[in-house]
Design an enzyme around this catalytic site. Structure first.
Site, PDB file in Angstrom:
ATOM      1  N   TYR A 177       8.032  53.900 -12.788  1.00  0.00           N
ATOM      2  CA  TYR A 177       6.724  54.514 -13.025  1.00  0.00           C
ATOM      3  C   TYR A 177       5.882  53.816 -14.092  1.00  0.00           C
ATOM      4  CZ  TYR A 177       7.516  58.252  -9.726  1.00  0.00           C
ATOM      5  OH  TYR A 177       7.716  58.957  -8.564  1.00  0.00           O
TER       6      TYR A 177
ATOM      7  N   GLU B 109      12.008  64.330  -9.023  1.00  0.00           N
ATOM      8  CA  GLU B 109      12.932  63.390  -8.394  1.00  0.00           C
ATOM      9  C   GLU B 109      14.286  63.364  -9.098  1.00  0.00           C
ATOM     10  OE1 GLU B 109      10.590  59.809  -8.272  1.00  0.00           O
ATOM     11  OE2 GLU B 109       9.101  60.783  -6.989  1.00  0.00           O
TER      12      GLU B 109
END
Length: 400
Positions: free
Chosen positions: A94, A136
């Protein structure tokens, strides 16, 4: 984010909508130049066709619109998070994505992307990324913590390969380590990772689990894609993967699943290979003695996959079963209800006796669009309609 930052993000959202695909195209180009290893994770076919760029642009726009009410995005976040967990997106990816996304905004917008605007978008991205990372993380833990579960990928051996039609094969896959397989929800999928000889990087594709009831194997059913550029993995599986060969697979994922209310009637509607997730839904619904309507659209009787399997189920269990052959040539040897031509609104009106049922649809985007439109026209509520597509989702749907 403070109110000033929120205001900046929301006010610049239309600009990003206007230049969204330019920004995301620039983003992916720069990202892969700097981090080619990520090509082992991203679907390169979706990159080549532009689908991934469009999906990301829509996601960014939807996030900007709802930056002060991120709870609205939760359903879409969960859909995308299932995909991310299935293909192996990790928390450490990310910050890299954020860096190159902001860089692409600056590159495309130039001086219009002021320091204040970039700072606000950096904060917004951080908040959104934190949500994905959290969701997640929980999904990875659930996948690994399930009985027989695992994280990431593990090797499976092809125990059986069955030709379902001229362009469709089913693969029966068993874990090499011979551990028991975790249960899955009817409608879920797995990611298959293979090394196609002509490709430098690993290729990943997602396939629905097409059988239900025997946990000694997972079955996937793969149609050979006509477009060679898009069908490199399906062609590899069809032509080169045989009984005894190994492929890597992730644990089951996905939220297009049969709801848990056992007494609720279901209508399962599929087009072509879209039948793959509705087959386990059918078998589970039979097991639960539900009121079932099974509707399938296919071009020709030769392309009707699972035809014998469905005939056997229909002979043993009470459910409503309808098939539409769009080429007009019905199968005289079969006992289920058949029609020549495409499924139209009047067919659904006749076959779907209970508009309060839950409707599950899978097929091409055009097929699903037509079915959803027709169902709504006969009085089915939007919240009763569930669908699955394996191209990147258009996240602006959350604004509907």
């Amino acid at each position: 984010m403070n109110q000033h930052e929120i205001d900046i993000v929301k006010s610049t959202a239309p600009v990003l909508a206007q230049y969204g695909e330019q920004i995301t195209t620039c983003f992916y180009r720069n990202l892969f130049e700097a981090h080619p290893e990520l090509l082992n994770v991203f679907n390169r076919t979706n990159q080549r066709t532009g689908r991934q760029q469009t999906a990301l642009a829509n996601t960014v726009y939807a996030a900007a619109q709802h930056i002060d009410q991120l709870h609205v995005l939760v359903p879409v976040v969960k859909q995308i998070a299932h995909k991310h967990r299935s293909i192996g997106v990790k928390a450490e990816h990310y910050p890299i994505v954020g860096e190159f996304l902001l860089g692409a905004i600056k590159e495309v917008l130039g001086d219009s992307a002021t320091d204040d605007i970039l700072a606000a978008w950096k904060k917004a991205y951080g908040d959104i990324a934190d949500i994905f990372i959290s969701v997640e993380k929980e999904m990875y833990e659930q996948a690994e913590g399930a009985k027989g579960g695992w994280s990431d990928y593990k090797p499976f051996v092809v125990a059986k390969k069955v030709k379902e039609s001229s362009d469709v094969y089913s693969f029966y896959l068993k874990p090499v380590d011979q551990n028991p397989l975790p249960t899955f929800l009817p409608g879920q999928y797995v990611s298959v990772r293979v090394q196609v000889p002509s490709e430098e990087f690993m290729s990943i594709r997602q396939y629905s689990l097409s059988d239900f009831g025997d946990q000694s194997y997972y079955r996937i059913t793969v149609k050979r894609e006509v477009n060679v550029a898009e069908g490199e993995v399906s062609a590899y599986l069809h032509d080169h993967v045989e009984v005894g060969n190994e492929i890597e697979m992730s644990a089951p994922a996905g939220d297009f699943v049969l709801e848990q209310s056992e007494e609720h009637p279901v209508v399962l509607i599929s087009g072509g290979v879209g039948i793959t997730p509705t087959m386990p839904m059918l078998k589970k619904s039979i097991e639960e003695h539900r009121d079932i309507t099974f509707i399938h659209a296919v071009r020709t009787k030769e392309q009707h996959i699972f035809k014998d399997e469905l005939q056997e189920l229909f002979a043993k269990y009470p459910f409503s079963y309808h098939v539409a052959y769009s080429d007009g040539d019905v199968d005289a040897d079969r006992t289920y209800d058949q029609k020549a031509g495409r499924i139209i609104r009047d067919d659904l009106q006749k076959w779907c006796k209970n508009p309060e049922a839950s409707f599950y649809i899978c097929g091409s985007p055009l097929f699903m669009e037509e079915m959803i439109k027709s169902l709504k026209a006969i009085g089915v509520k939007s919240e009763s309609i569930h669908f699955e597509a394996f191209t990147p989702k258009m996240s602006v749907a959350v604004t509907e």
